[in-house]
Design an enzyme around this catalytic site. Structure first.
Site, short mmCIF file in Angstrom:
data_model
loop_
_atom_site.label_atom_id
_atom_site.label_comp_id
_atom_site.label_asym_id
_atom_site.label_seq_id
_atom_site.Cartn_x
_atom_site.Cartn_y
_atom_site.Cartn_z
CG HIS A 239 -1.93 -0.86 1.55
ND1 HIS A 239 -2.38 -1.71 2.43
CD2 HIS A 239 -3.09 -1.42 0.61
CE1 HIS A 239 -3.14 -2.47 2.41
NE2 HIS A 239 -3.68 -2.24 1.08
CE LYS B 209 -12.33 -7.00 4.78
NZ LYS B 209 -11.65 -6.50 3.68
NE ARG C 91 -2.89 -7.87 -4.53
CZ ARG C 91 -3.49 -8.43 -3.63
NH1 ARG C 91 -3.12 -8.52 -2.51
NH2 ARG C 91 -4.91 -8.66 -4.01
CB SER D 152 -4.75 -6.26 4.56
OG SER D 152 -4.35 -5.03 3.91
#
Length: 158
Positions: free
Chosen positions: A17, A41, A90, A127
């Site tokens: 990040h 979440k 990614r 994460s």
């Protein structure tokens, strides 16, 4: 002034990040790191904790500010006069998902999305993987900023 937003949940922030934020800060006059408030979440860190952490780890970038948002990102962009979103990519599956979101966001608001390839050093990093490794006692130093590493250890191991 060239403005861009780097959105995410950042729970926790990783070196991947930070790489995207730092590279964006070199390209834009103002970078807003937008921390998503996602009530559906369960997060390890509260939104306010994540904002405090992000403000600390991005302090070397004077053109980076951190804010929270909920709802549609394009509404946040409109409210803050931000014409573009930067997303780190990614792997191909990231691109598949993010391309659909980018096209939808553009259709809804005209906000552009720019894709920045992740530094290969961080291409495996997420994460959720960091939290899982830390939860089981694995070493995540080098994957997250030192402050985040310390806070993860405290939060997960008491």
């Amino acid at each position: 002034m060239r403005r861009v937003v780097c959105p995410g949940s950042f729970d926790p922030i990783t070196n991947g990040h930070l790489d995207i934020i730092g590279r964006s800060a070199r390209l834009y006059d103002e970078v807003t790191v937008a921390v998503l408030i996602n009530v559906e979440k369960s997060s390890l860190f509260t939104v306010d904790e994540r904002i405090d952490i992000l403000q600390t780890v991005t302090k070397d970038y004077p053109n980076v500010k951190v804010e929270k948002f909920h709802g549609l990102l394009v509404d946040f962009c409109r409210q803050h006069d931000i014409p573009a979103i930067v997303k780190g990519i990614r792997v191909v599956s990231d691109f598949d998902y993010e391309l659909q979101m980018a096209q939808l966001n553009y259709r809804l608001s005209g906000v552009e999305t720019l894709f920045m390839p992740t530094n290969p050093e961080y291409s495996f990093l997420s994460s959720s993987r960091v939290k899982e490794i830390a939860r089981y006692g694995g070493d995540v130093s080098g994957l997250v900023p030192d402050l985040v590493h310390k806070l993860l250890i405290e939060r997960l191991r008491g």
